[in-house]
Design an enzyme around this catalytic site. Sequence first.
Site, PDB file in Angstrom:
ATOM      1  CE  LYS A   1     -61.364  86.495-106.372  1.00  0.00           C
ATOM      2  NZ  LYS A   1     -61.875  85.276-105.733  1.00  0.00           N
TER       3      LYS A   1
ATOM      4  CD  GLU B   1     -75.713  93.127-106.575  1.00  0.00           C
ATOM      5  OE1 GLU B   1     -76.157  93.373-105.696  1.00  0.00           O
ATOM      6  OE2 GLU B   1     -75.693  91.759-106.666  1.00  0.00           O
TER       7      GLU B   1
ATOM      8  CD  GLU C   1     -75.357  91.523 -97.444  1.00  0.00           C
ATOM      9  OE1 GLU C   1     -74.428  91.888 -97.481  1.00  0.00           O
ATOM     10  OE2 GLU C   1     -76.220  91.097 -98.444  1.00  0.00           O
TER      11      GLU C   1
ATOM     12  CB  CYS D   1     -77.177  90.632-102.582  1.00  0.00           C
ATOM     13  SG  CYS D   1     -76.265  89.775-103.719  1.00  0.00           S
TER      14      CYS D   1
HETATM   15  C1  UN1 Z   1     -78.610  87.480-105.148  1.00  0.00           C
HETATM   16  O1  UN1 Z   1     -79.841  87.923-104.717  1.00  0.00           O
HETATM   17  O2  UN1 Z   1     -77.634  87.460-104.643  1.00  0.00           O
HETATM   18  O3  UN1 Z   1     -83.344  87.530-107.955  1.00  0.00           O
HETATM   19  C2  UN1 Z   1     -78.889  87.064-106.604  1.00  0.00           C
HETATM   20  C3  UN1 Z   1     -82.901  86.429-107.572  1.00  0.00           C
HETATM   21  C4  UN1 Z   1     -81.926  85.605-108.186  1.00  0.00           C
HETATM   22  C5  UN1 Z   1     -80.907  86.196-108.168  1.00  0.00           C
HETATM   23  C6  UN1 Z   1     -80.280  86.574-106.681  1.00  0.00           C
HETATM   24  N1  UN1 Z   1     -82.396  85.557-109.750  1.00  0.00           N
HETATM   25  O4  UN1 Z   1     -83.470  85.900-106.356  1.00  0.00           O
END
Ligand code: UN1
Length: 511
Positions: free
Chosen positions: A190, A265, A400, A299
């Site tokens: 999804k 995650e 966040e 994130c």
């Molecule tokens: C994310 O932070 O949501 O490490 C993913 C990074 C990318 C992936 C980020 N390769 O900045």
Amino acid sequence: MATDTLATPAHLSDTQTRVFKNFIDGEWVDSISGETFENRNPADTRDLVGIFQKSNKEDVNAAVDAAKRAFAKWRLVPAPRRAEMVFRAAEILIERKEEYSRDMTREMGKVLAETRGDVQEAIDCAYYMAGEGRRMFGPTVPSELPNKFAMAVRQPVGICGMITPWNFPMAISSWKLLPAVVCGNTCVIKPAQDTPLSTFNLVRAMTDAGLPKGVINIVSGFGSMVGTPLAEHADVRAISLTGSSEVGRIVGGIAAKSFKHCSLELGGKNPMIVLDDANLDLAIEGGLWGGFGTTGQRCTATSRIIVQKGVYRAFIDRYIERAKKLKVGNGLDESVEMGPAINEKQLQTDLSYVEIGKNEGAKLMCGGNRLDQGEYKYGWFMQPTVFIDVDPKMRIAQEEIFGPVVSIIACDNLENAIEIANGIEYGLSSSIYTRDVNKAFTAMRDLYAGITYINAPTIGAEVHLPFGGTKATGNGHREGGIGAIEFFTEWKSVYVDYSDKLQKAQIDRVD
Ligand code: UN1
């Protein structure tokens, strides 16, 4: 400045609206309810990227049934053969990189350089996972008994459900789908409702590479209508989610009830420490990229910068000067450095944190406002925003935000910096700028997070190392590299007794 008279961009006058169906059992099908939803460009909401199926539980059931049928055959295809399809998909993605990057900028808003990076990350993941098809190592060990052979082999888990986010719409789908299929699983994915097209593009590359029908199925729609029934489905044996900690708690709870493998995650509030001995130019550059790249919607975004008092003033002056100059706009324009928020709700969240920060007594030094005039009129834009003199306990330093809002915090020394860095509920990424190797190693050891960067910001993970974090960032699993193979396989220990007699383990001892 033009307002209503803004010319309609050429691609908007195209009357052909692309309709995307669900992908189930190798067929493009309408949602059973017939309902659909729109995917619009967050930089210009007049731009309708596509119409997607608004699916529900019945569509999920059909997709899981297809995945179940496909699993019976797919698990028996030798892993190196499965992996070759993934390798071919990488080659196809290279050919289509520009087209898919442009699609992604249109649906997600981040600038073209970054969407090219996102597609590249899927390519990197494909090459890595293609190699894993020839490894999938397991231990072969000497048995305690004579004429007995002992080993452990990796087996696929079965049908895997995947729920992906909108911020890395192709890369994160690839982190889940590619290891899963190499390991012999079949999938129902999804994609995030804000950015489904990039998952469709990835799956199209996989299909064109020869992936059999039913191995990957896409069901588009919303969390409660698609994600929940997917996580609840009795035939789904693994769920992999990237999303907020709030949603992670719900999905983790559902998965636990039927003992599914579950990889979560989730959020981050990532600190970047700048010590007095740091290369300040480098730290400023890194802090801008980490804080405002992807409009702060990673994130791993650098949302807290913890600066030692000796360089605090110099750092903030120069950082703010640079942040003010960042060019905000439509990511399809190559000169733009920061795109819009993904949608109105996210923009409102970002703006609400500006108010929260002000009310908490942090000093707003830059930005804080929505941009909605002229070229910004039809998008979800805001200014790059920097607060200074932030207390580590303030909400803007704890929660966040997922937007272009950076909190700068002063610290006394390394020990104090690490205490502040660790003093949050999350533990995804972290970083330190220092030229002192002892301090760098101390930080590598003591920052309680899944990722630590030295002399780089908190973003920039590569696909062949574990990705994930501690505390509220997840439930201990890692994506990327070998962690993905761990998640998408189950161990089977195999003992072959070729002694032609009953040998009792632990009881019959050969001395
Ligand atoms: C994310 O932070 O949501 O490490 C993913 C990074 C990318 C992936 C980020 N390769 O900045």
